[in-house]
Design an enzyme around this catalytic site. Structure first.
Site: not given
Ligand code: SER
Length: 318
Positions: A37, A51, A143, A173
């Protein structure tokens, strides 16, 4: 020949800031931003922008050939909390994009690849304090499973096909420019917005949930440092442990209170608590410090002061 760099995921939390940083360091015309996007004007107009759906191998190859790309930073990913709700989409986004980029390396189209892993590769049986580089890894989130699989693929492509792929296990982060989306560590950003706009915050993690964190300038520095390091210094081909600081919501709230006296916090843990509980409290990153001289700068005090200062301006709060 000058390097030409493709950043995939340039509208995201890390990608958007990485593009600006790379355009600062190198010739901006050589930094090609791309995302599925359109992002902010500063990204799309400050240099080349495409894109790109990086799940589509043909499109990836077309863009790489068109711009004669030599380095790729793959920042597109679905984070932990969102991926739990969209298993199929999370798995396919996180894995397909990586395999397309690793194939670029194998096929000799690009020379160097950056791909981030995460503290999510660890799981409930991992030692949680100063988690070592090599240890039990039993992630129990979509994840985390995708990131651990990704790490194995990086090492495989490095060993079998000599692909120069570099990776770090990002902690949570923290940044003020672009909001993150769908992470378990996002409370450490939300808290600042709510502190400034409402003077109170309800944390979705318990007060004692300590997690490893890093301020964005440090994260960008680590990312660029590992890419600039001589190849012989990159001894870990899966992904490097990386640490900055560790704190919990209560400690962060206390820091915020030093700036906003009447700030209050309450706790209503949700499904993200279980994810956070399976992750380390702190990380041993001796290898990164030794091999490519990693050093972090920002502690909890500096992060809090800088976040509040910049968000105040961004949100136009007096
Ligand atoms: N900041 C990420 C999360 O909370 C971890 O890599 O999914």
């Amino acid at each position: 020949m000058e390097d030409k760099v493709l950043v995939i995921g340039s509208s995201g939390q890390i990608g958007s800031e990485l593009v600006l940083k790379l355009r600062d360091i190198y010739n901006p015309q050589n930094i090609i931003a791309s995302d599925i996007r359109k992002g902010s004007d500063i990204i799309t107009q400050g240099g080349p922008f495409e894109i790109l759906d990086a799940k589509n191998k043909e499109d990836v190859y077309t863009i790489v050939k068109k711009h004669k790309i030599t380095q790729v930073y793959l920042l597109a990913a679905m984070l932990s909390a969102t991926a739990e709700r969209h298993i199929e989409a999370g798995w396919s986004l996180n894995m397909r994009t990586l395999s397309n980029i690793l194939d670029l390396g194998r096929d000799g189209l690009v020379k160097k690849i950056f791909w981030p892993s995460s503290i999510a590769v660890f799981g409930p049986n991992t030692p949680q304090i100063l988690t070592p580089q090599h240890t039990i890894m039993d992630p129990n989130t979509v994840y985390g499973i995708s990131k651990l699989s990704g790490e194995r693929w990086c090492e495989y492509y490095s060993q079998k096909f000599n692909v120069d792929v570099r990776s770090i296990r990002y902690p949570g982060i923290i940044s003020w420019k672009t909001e993150p989306g769908g992470g378990t560590t996002d409370y450490a950003i939300d808290i600042f917005y709510k502190a400034l706009t409402e003077g109170k915050y309800t944390s979705f993690l318990n007060k004692t949930t300590t997690l490893p964190m890093l301020y964005m300038p440090d994260a960008l520095k680590a990312t660029i440092d590992i890419m600039q390091a001589p190849e012989k210094n990159i001894l870990i081909k899966s992904s490097y442990n990386l640490a900055g600081i560790s704190f919990n919501p209560e400690e962060l709230a206390m820091e915020v209170k030093k700036h906003i006296n009447d700030f209050t916090i309450s706790y209503e843990p949700d499904f993200r608590q279980e994810i956070a509980d399976s992750w380390p409290n702190s990380i041993n990153d001796d290898n990164a410090r030794k091999h490519w001289k990693w050093q972090h700068t920002y502690g909890i005090k500096e992060i809090t002061a800088d976040m509040l200062l910049n968000l105040k301006q961004k949100l136009k709060i007096k």
